[in-house]
Scaffold this active site. Structure first.
Site, PDB file in Angstrom:
ATOM      1  CE  LYS A   1      47.978  15.990  68.135  1.00  0.00           C
ATOM      2  NZ  LYS A   1      47.197  16.408  67.291  1.00  0.00           N
TER       3      LYS A   1
ATOM      4  CG  HIS B   1      49.837  14.225  63.906  1.00  0.00           C
ATOM      5  ND1 HIS B   1      49.556  13.429  62.854  1.00  0.00           N
ATOM      6  CD2 HIS B   1      48.610  14.479  64.916  1.00  0.00           C
ATOM      7  CE1 HIS B   1      48.220  13.360  62.827  1.00  0.00           C
ATOM      8  NE2 HIS B   1      47.863  13.893  64.169  1.00  0.00           N
TER       9      HIS B   1
HETATM   10  C1  CAP Z   1      41.902  12.478  66.889  1.00  0.00           C
HETATM   11  C2  CAP Z   1      42.917  13.211  65.655  1.00  0.00           C
HETATM   12  C3  CAP Z   1      44.234  12.714  65.469  1.00  0.00           C
HETATM   13  C4  CAP Z   1      44.514  11.373  65.142  1.00  0.00           C
HETATM   14  C5  CAP Z   1      45.635  10.915  64.429  1.00  0.00           C
HETATM   15  C6  CAP Z   1      42.132  13.389  64.385  1.00  0.00           C
HETATM   16  O1  CAP Z   1      40.830  13.317  66.906  1.00  0.00           O
HETATM   17  O2  CAP Z   1      43.558  14.575  66.081  1.00  0.00           O
HETATM   18  O3  CAP Z   1      44.771  13.526  64.385  1.00  0.00           O
HETATM   19  O4  CAP Z   1      44.328  10.451  66.351  1.00  0.00           O
HETATM   20  O5  CAP Z   1      45.716   9.603  64.148  1.00  0.00           O
HETATM   21  O6  CAP Z   1      42.455  14.470  63.805  1.00  0.00           O
HETATM   22  O7  CAP Z   1      41.495  12.398  63.911  1.00  0.00           O
HETATM   23  P1  CAP Z   1      39.809  12.671  67.776  1.00  0.00           P
HETATM   24  P2  CAP Z   1      46.730   8.665  64.948  1.00  0.00           P
HETATM   25  O8  CAP Z   1      40.204  12.175  69.197  1.00  0.00           O
HETATM   26  O9  CAP Z   1      38.628  13.570  67.827  1.00  0.00           O
HETATM   27  O10 CAP Z   1      39.341  11.393  67.010  1.00  0.00           O
HETATM   28  O11 CAP Z   1      46.787   8.873  66.210  1.00  0.00           O
HETATM   29  O12 CAP Z   1      46.272   7.365  64.348  1.00  0.00           O
HETATM   30  O13 CAP Z   1      48.024   8.905  64.164  1.00  0.00           O
HETATM   31 MG    MG Z   2      43.956  15.316  64.379  1.00  0.00          MG
END
Ligand code: CAP
Ligand code: MG
Length: 434
Positions: free
Chosen positions: A178, A270
């Site tokens: 992704k 997202h």
């Molecule tokens: C997770 C992530 C996602 C978040 C979004 C980040 O990375 O790619 O964007 O999960 O939040 O950028 O933080 P990690 P939510 O797995 O490395 O933490 O799912 O709460 O919408």
């Molecule tokens: Mg992210």
């Protein structure tokens, strides 16, 4: 000073019509009575204003919303007549039920908790193109969670480095890679080049593993650009498009539901920026509401939270959102004095896959699947790339954690015979990254 006709919008014993759209609000009056506060919410989100008027439309009564079922001086339902709405137009709906009312001085706080969409209104929306079963068919994954990972750090890799990390992720057993929410097309990683290189690496990974692989490539941008990017994904044989649905806005998402639908593309939603309006428990809009709107518009999967990971969302909130986007029908639910959700009949609108992401690593898999079940998307990003032996080993560790859960083994026992999982537990244990 109270104004004449706000309380005309209150009828505490009102019985909503089948065609009424109903909202549940939490509110805190400021210097006005509970009844007048409730009336102001209904008035300013339908046909009212702060003063009496000399000339009013003949159909005024037909377009006035009604505040009713006021509870504990803080909860009120508002029923909106169908005549108020432009069919199939979510931005217009939000301008009404989620518009000026949040800025009224007469309220200290206002929170839109939920909406019940009547069948006669919902029929103007397509819902998901594929839904949960359609996504499982695309990826040939029957029971276990659908897995995916974002290359990390979230931005900075070139398109070819990105495609290599994707290859490693697929080779570790994951279904999806992704793009991150802030990666679309940058000077060091252009969308078009990324699509071309990912397409090559996907073919290689599918050939070597014999498994179906795909990716959530981020098309977010002005609508005309999103249309071009969706066409490219279709032309290169991809099955999904990723959209940052909050920053894009409902109008853009509605248009892209049509475009992606025509191309047969599933939409990964997202929700970046959601916490700017849904985190304060007393004011704003709930994620439950946003997820419902996105189900009606027709995204196929959406982030709902993990409960135990690095981002906000209580177990009640996260599981209620998951129930709302996967169920055919829900009844109104309160827990004690706490409102949870309104009754909703989704009719033929397909279920949306809940996606758990954010600080997930193999050690958290049992807890997350214990809370949300296995009919979910599970994104483990930092939690695979941070593995002591790298991305491919990290993905294997996460798949082993899932197998352990599916087969009913205790994680630590399963790790005794599964190296990558043991290495992951060695680094993170079952820590809750906060
Ligand atoms: C997770 C992530 C996602 C978040 C979004 C980040 O990375 O790619 O964007 O999960 O939040 O950028 O933080 P990690 P939510 O797995 O490395 O933490 O799912 O709460 O919408
Ligand atoms: Mg992210």
């Amino acid at each position: 000073m109270s104004f004449e006709w706000y309380t005309d919008f209150v009828n505490e014993n009102y019985k909503p019509k089948k065609s009424d759209l109903v909202c549940q609000f939490y509110f805190e009056p400021e210097k006005v009575s509970v009844k007048e506060a409730a009336g102001r919410i209904a008035a300013e989100s339908s046909a009212g204003t702060w003063t009496t008027l000399n000339r009013v439309p003949k159909i005024l009564k037909q377009v006035m919303a009604t505040a009713y079922d006021i509870r504990n001086g803080h909860y009120v339902k508002v029923a909106y007549p169908l005549e108020l709405w432009d069919e199939g137009n979510i931005p217009q709906l939000l301008s009404g039920i989620a518009g000026n009312i949040f800025g009224m001085k007469a309220l200290k706080n206002l929170r839109l908790l939920d909406v019940s969409l009547p069948e006669i209104y919902l029929r103007h929306y397509k819902g998901p193109r594929h839904g949960i079963q359609g996504l499982r068919k695309i990826l040939k994954v029957k029971k276990r969670p659908i897995t995916g990972a974002v290359p990390k750090p979230k931005i900075g890799f070139s398109a070819s480095e990105h495609a290599d990390i994707a290859f490693e992720t697929w080779m570790g057993g994951f279904d999806l890679t992704k793009d991150d929410e802030n990666l679309t097309s940058t000077p060091f990683n252009r969308f078009e080049e990324r699509v071309r290189l990912m397409t090559k690496n996907r073919q290689k990974a599918e050939k070597e593993t014999g498994e179906k692989k795909s990716a959530l490539l981020n098309i977010t941008g002005p609508v005309e650009i999103m249309k071009k990017r969706a066409k490219m994904l279709h032309d290169y044989g991809w099955e999904y498009a990723m959209i940052d649905v909050v920053t894009t806005g409902c109008a853009g998402v509605q248009t892209m539901r049509d475009v992606c639908g025509d191309y047969g593309l599933a939409i990964h939603a997202h929700r970046a920026m959601h916490a700017s309006f849904d985190r304060n428990p007393k004011h704003g809009i709930t994620m439950l509401f946003l997820a419902k709107v996105m189900r009606a518009i027709g995204v196929d999967q959406i982030h709902v939270g993990t409960v135990v990971g690095k981002l906000v969302g209580t177990e009640q909130e996260v599981t209620d959102i998951a129930a709302e986007i996967t169920s055919g029908k829900l009844n109104e639910k309160w827990k004690g004095n706490e409102f949870l959700h309104l009754a909703q009949n989704w009719g033929s609108i397909k279920p949306v896959l809940p996606v758990a992401s954010g600080g997930v690593h193999p050690g958290l898999v049992p807890e997350i699947l214990g809370i949300l079940g296995t009919d979910i998307g599970l994104l483990v990003s930092g939690g695979i790339h941070g593995h002591p032996k790298g991305t491919r080993a990290g993905a294997k560790a996460a798949m082993q954690a899932i197998d352990a859960f599916m087969e009913g083994h205790k994680l630590e026992d399963y790790a005794k015979t599964h190296t990558e999982l043991r290495q992951a537990l060695g680094k993170w244990g079952r820590a809750h990254p906060e």
